[in-house]
Write a protein that holds these residues in place. Structure first.
Motif, PDB file in Angstrom:
ATOM      1  N   ASP A   1     -46.430 -25.113 -18.062  1.00 40.70           N
ATOM      2  CA  ASP A   1     -46.490 -23.652 -18.201  1.00 40.70           C
ATOM      3  C   ASP A   1     -47.552 -23.067 -17.279  1.00 40.70           C
ATOM      4  O   ASP A   1     -47.334 -22.019 -16.640  1.00 40.70           O
ATOM      5  N   HIS A   2     -48.697 -23.744 -17.197  1.00 36.23           N
ATOM      6  CA  HIS A   2     -49.781 -23.275 -16.334  1.00 36.23           C
ATOM      7  C   HIS A   2     -49.356 -23.261 -14.874  1.00 36.23           C
ATOM      8  O   HIS A   2     -49.649 -22.307 -14.131  1.00 36.23           O
ATOM      9  N   LEU A   3     -48.669 -24.314 -14.447  1.00 30.96           N
ATOM     10  CA  LEU A   3     -48.285 -24.433 -13.046  1.00 30.96           C
ATOM     11  C   LEU A   3     -47.266 -23.379 -12.626  1.00 30.96           C
ATOM     12  O   LEU A   3     -47.067 -23.155 -11.430  1.00 30.96           O
ATOM     13  N   ARG A   4     -46.655 -22.737 -13.589  1.00 31.30           N
ATOM     14  CA  ARG A   4     -45.678 -21.682 -13.282  1.00 31.30           C
ATOM     15  C   ARG A   4     -46.291 -20.299 -13.501  1.00 31.30           C
ATOM     16  O   ARG A   4     -45.695 -19.421 -14.090  1.00 31.30           O
TER      17      ARG A   4
ATOM     18  N   GLY B   1     -47.992 -10.115 -12.786  1.00 32.51           N
ATOM     19  CA  GLY B   1     -47.968 -11.493 -13.264  1.00 32.51           C
ATOM     20  C   GLY B   1     -46.884 -11.729 -14.299  1.00 32.51           C
ATOM     21  O   GLY B   1     -46.271 -12.805 -14.347  1.00 32.51           O
ATOM     22  N   ALA B   2     -46.634 -10.711 -15.129  1.00 33.35           N
ATOM     23  CA  ALA B   2     -45.567 -10.829 -16.132  1.00 33.35           C
ATOM     24  C   ALA B   2     -44.196 -10.821 -15.458  1.00 33.35           C
ATOM     25  O   ALA B   2     -43.271 -11.514 -15.901  1.00 33.35           O
ATOM     26  N   LEU B   3     -44.057 -10.047 -14.394  1.00 30.56           N
ATOM     27  CA  LEU B   3     -42.793 -10.043 -13.649  1.00 30.56           C
ATOM     28  C   LEU B   3     -42.535 -11.418 -13.047  1.00 30.56           C
ATOM     29  O   LEU B   3     -41.424 -11.946 -13.144  1.00 30.56           O
ATOM     30  N   LEU B   4     -43.558 -12.010 -12.430  1.00 32.26           N
ATOM     31  CA  LEU B   4     -43.380 -13.355 -11.867  1.00 32.26           C
ATOM     32  C   LEU B   4     -43.087 -14.360 -12.964  1.00 32.26           C
ATOM     33  O   LEU B   4     -42.221 -15.233 -12.800  1.00 32.26           O
ATOM     34  N   ALA B   5     -43.765 -14.244 -14.097  1.00 30.19           N
ATOM     35  CA  ALA B   5     -43.514 -15.166 -15.206  1.00 30.19           C
ATOM     36  C   ALA B   5     -42.068 -15.081 -15.668  1.00 30.19           C
ATOM     37  O   ALA B   5     -41.432 -16.103 -15.970  1.00 30.19           O
TER      38      ALA B   5
ATOM     39  N   MET C   1     -39.495 -12.819  -4.258  1.00 30.18           N
ATOM     40  CA  MET C   1     -38.550 -12.070  -5.076  1.00 30.18           C
ATOM     41  C   MET C   1     -39.277 -10.999  -5.892  1.00 30.18           C
ATOM     42  O   MET C   1     -38.809  -9.859  -5.997  1.00 30.18           O
ATOM     43  N   ALA C   2     -40.429 -11.358  -6.456  1.00 27.93           N
ATOM     44  CA  ALA C   2     -41.197 -10.382  -7.236  1.00 27.93           C
ATOM     45  C   ALA C   2     -41.603  -9.198  -6.361  1.00 27.93           C
ATOM     46  O   ALA C   2     -41.453  -8.033  -6.757  1.00 27.93           O
ATOM     47  N   TYR C   3     -42.108  -9.472  -5.163  1.00 29.89           N
ATOM     48  CA  TYR C   3     -42.441  -8.378  -4.244  1.00 29.89           C
ATOM     49  C   TYR C   3     -41.200  -7.536  -3.929  1.00 29.89           C
ATOM     50  O   TYR C   3     -41.272  -6.310  -3.814  1.00 29.89           O
ATOM     51  N   SER C   4     -40.057  -8.201  -3.803  1.00 27.85           N
ATOM     52  CA  SER C   4     -38.825  -7.494  -3.427  1.00 27.85           C
ATOM     53  C   SER C   4     -38.205  -6.710  -4.578  1.00 27.85           C
ATOM     54  O   SER C   4     -37.296  -5.916  -4.356  1.00 27.85           O
ATOM     55  N   LEU C   5     -38.694  -6.938  -5.796  1.00 28.54           N
ATOM     56  CA  LEU C   5     -38.199  -6.170  -6.941  1.00 28.54           C
ATOM     57  C   LEU C   5     -39.044  -4.925  -7.221  1.00 28.54           C
ATOM     58  O   LEU C   5     -38.663  -4.105  -8.057  1.00 28.54           O
ATOM     59  N   LEU C   6     -40.167  -4.773  -6.534  1.00 25.41           N
ATOM     60  CA  LEU C   6     -41.040  -3.632  -6.829  1.00 25.41           C
ATOM     61  C   LEU C   6     -40.301  -2.316  -6.624  1.00 25.41           C
ATOM     62  O   LEU C   6     -40.357  -1.421  -7.482  1.00 25.41           O
ATOM     63  N   GLU C   7     -39.616  -2.165  -5.506  1.00 28.92           N
ATOM     64  CA  GLU C   7     -38.941  -0.899  -5.223  1.00 28.92           C
ATOM     65  C   GLU C   7     -37.759  -0.642  -6.154  1.00 28.92           C
ATOM     66  O   GLU C   7     -37.619   0.483  -6.666  1.00 28.92           O
TER      67      GLU C   7
ATOM     68  N   VAL D   1     -47.791  -2.997 -12.140  1.00 32.75           N
ATOM     69  CA  VAL D   1     -49.238  -2.823 -11.983  1.00 32.75           C
ATOM     70  C   VAL D   1     -49.889  -4.179 -11.703  1.00 32.75           C
ATOM     71  O   VAL D   1     -49.264  -5.226 -11.828  1.00 32.75           O
ATOM     72  N   ALA D   2     -51.173  -4.132 -11.317  1.00 33.12           N
ATOM     73  CA  ALA D   2     -51.957  -5.339 -11.004  1.00 33.12           C
ATOM     74  C   ALA D   2     -51.244  -6.196  -9.951  1.00 33.12           C
ATOM     75  O   ALA D   2     -51.085  -7.405 -10.105  1.00 33.12           O
ATOM     76  N   LEU D   3     -50.852  -5.540  -8.853  1.00 39.79           N
ATOM     77  CA  LEU D   3     -50.078  -6.221  -7.815  1.00 39.79           C
ATOM     78  C   LEU D   3     -50.813  -7.405  -7.215  1.00 39.79           C
ATOM     79  O   LEU D   3     -50.197  -8.404  -6.835  1.00 39.79           O
ATOM     80  N   ASP D   4     -52.145  -7.331  -7.120  1.00 40.21           N
ATOM     81  CA  ASP D   4     -52.868  -8.402  -6.464  1.00 40.21           C
ATOM     82  C   ASP D   4     -53.044  -9.633  -7.339  1.00 40.21           C
ATOM     83  O   ASP D   4     -53.709 -10.593  -6.943  1.00 40.21           O
ATOM     84  N   ASP D   5     -52.425  -9.625  -8.528  1.00 37.73           N
ATOM     85  CA  ASP D   5     -52.331 -10.884  -9.282  1.00 37.73           C
ATOM     86  C   ASP D   5     -51.393 -11.848  -8.573  1.00 37.73           C
ATOM     87  O   ASP D   5     -51.531 -13.069  -8.710  1.00 37.73           O
ATOM     88  N   LEU D   6     -50.436 -11.321  -7.817  1.00 38.20           N
ATOM     89  CA  LEU D   6     -49.590 -12.167  -6.989  1.00 38.20           C
ATOM     90  C   LEU D   6     -50.399 -12.637  -5.786  1.00 38.20           C
ATOM     91  O   LEU D   6     -51.442 -12.074  -5.457  1.00 38.20           O
TER      92      LEU D   6
END
Length: 417
Positions: free
Chosen positions: A14-17, A244-248, A292-298, A308-313
């Motif tokens: 879970d941590h590694l993801r 971070g939640a979007l990436l998760a 993909m997460a960056y590409s879903l922002l728009e 929010v908190a984009l720089d968590d990526l």
């Protein structure tokens, strides 16, 4: 390398993801490099300022007005200054205010599938965009080819809704269909055709196995990546979604797509590789998932959600960002044969190069902000990458090599780079 205790192994998986693990584990390799102890590369910190000046110069040239968009797949639909997405949305009837939610779903369908098709094309492949007459290569060619294929209904099971990329349509995709859509032939080879097809088919299978993220109550049998928009609205009622939640979500919902290179506690680790000097012995990157997460922002902002908190990526460990660091001498290989060798993604030197890329993009981004006199709010990492390091990596490659090839020779299967 797997932890013997199942509970511990599951917690580590879970941590590694997570984006936090990507950044922290890569920083551990940079700390070794700062002490001169990295196995494969030497770090030259004095050259980071030179790299920042080069990137800042590229940003000034590309965006003289300072309006830098997010680094995302949407930029690859726009070569030649043509807003192909807007044209396609109009032709499909998705451009009206009343279609806002369905348009967002369609954009997510497109972004997810286009990113899965985005691994390196190879130096010889070309795509002729008939609508504009432009001949495109690399990421722009792949982006426009995927847009045209999607818009023509190539990923949909419904002729009445060609803009869908649904589980049934995806599982019908064949090598021949992709080759035709991408104009592949003996004189126009595309790297990793079979790997890309397998990713799309596996997306269809993963959605069938996990309908909770890909269906909606009023259309339970219709499984689409775009239905993650509905899931996010239901689970983030304030409308704010931490990056971070979007990436998760993407790593959880789509983790089963990637080839099972490494599995821990029954969980596929995806773009995560062993390295003897990494924390717990692993370096996670999740490059395509973060892309993909960056590409879903728009699309998500179009739907009314605010990420929010984009720089968590993190920065993306691919051959343009990583090539920039090599071409400008921020890092240099210890092995004199590094640039002449053909490497695989799992090779230890490549894993270490990618980790240093992730870790160095953070201080490089801050140095670029300092060069431009901008704050973190003004220029988050998502815009530094676009403005930015990716474009600068391509620019320096063209200066150094006639075809603009990356400095590293990679044997890609179409699922990592």
């Amino acid at each position: 390398m797997n932890a013997p205790d199942p509970t511990t192994a599951l917690a580590l998986a879970d941590h590694l993801r997570t984006a936090q693990a990507v950044r922290a584990h890569s920083q551990a390799i940079l700390q070794l490099a700062q002490r001169g102890q990295a196995r494969h590369f030497v770090y030259h910190p004095a050259r980071l300022a030179e790299a920042a000046a080069y990137v800042a110069g590229v940003i000034r040239q590309r965006y003289p007005g300072g309006a830098i968009p997010y680094h995302s797949r949407w930029r690859h639909f726009e070569p030649g200054g043509v807003d192909r997405w807007a044209q396609v949305a109009t032709s499909l009837g998705l451009n009206h205010d009343g279609q806002r939610l369905e348009r967002a779903r369609a954009r997510v369908d497109l972004a997810v599938t286009s990113v899965l098709l985005d691994a390196g094309a190879g130096p010889q492949w070309r795509y002729l965009d008939d609508a504009t007459g432009q001949t495109l290569t690399r990421s722009e060619g792949l982006g426009v080819a995927s847009l045209r294929w999607w818009a023509a209904g190539g990923l949909s099971s419904s002729p009445k809704a060609p803009w869908q990329a649904d589980a049934e349509g995806l599982q019908r995709v064949s090598n021949e269909a992709l080759a035709q859509a991408f104009q592949v032939g003996p004189d126009n080879p595309l790297v990793g055709v079979a790997g890309r097809v397998q990713l799309l088919r596996q997306l269809g299978r993963v959605m069938q196995a996990q309908p909770q993220w890909f269906s909606r109550p009023d259309a339970p049998g219709l499984l689409r990546p775009g239905h993650m928009v509905d899931w996010l609205f239901a689970h983030h009622p304030t409308g704010e979604v931490p990056a971070g939640a979007l990436l998760a979500l993407l790593l959880r919902a789509l983790g089963g797509i990637w080839p099972s290179r490494h599995v821990m506690a029954g969980q596929p680790l995806g773009d995560c590789w062993p390295h003897p000097d990494a924390p717990h012995g692993w370096l996670p990157f999740h490059k395509l998932s973060q892309w993909m997460a960056y590409s879903l922002l728009e699309p998500l902002e179009d739907a009314g959600l605010h990420v929010v908190a984009l720089d968590d990526l993190t920065g993306l460990p691919e051959y343009r960002n990583g090539g920039l660091l090599l071409d400008l001498g921020v890092i240099t290989p210890r092995d004199a044969t590094f640039f002449s060798h053909i490497w695989r993604p799992q090779d230890e030197a490549i894993v270490e190069w990618r980790a240093l890329t992730v870790a160095l993009l953070d201080p490089l981004a801050q140095a670029v902000r300092d060069e431009l006199g901008l704050s973190l709010t003004d220029l988050p990492l998502a815009r530094v990458l676009e403005g930015g390091t990716w474009a600068a990596g391509r620019a320096i490659a063209r200066e150094r090599r006639p075809e603009g090839d990356p400095p590293v020779q990679l044997d890609s299967d179409g699922t990592v780079f």
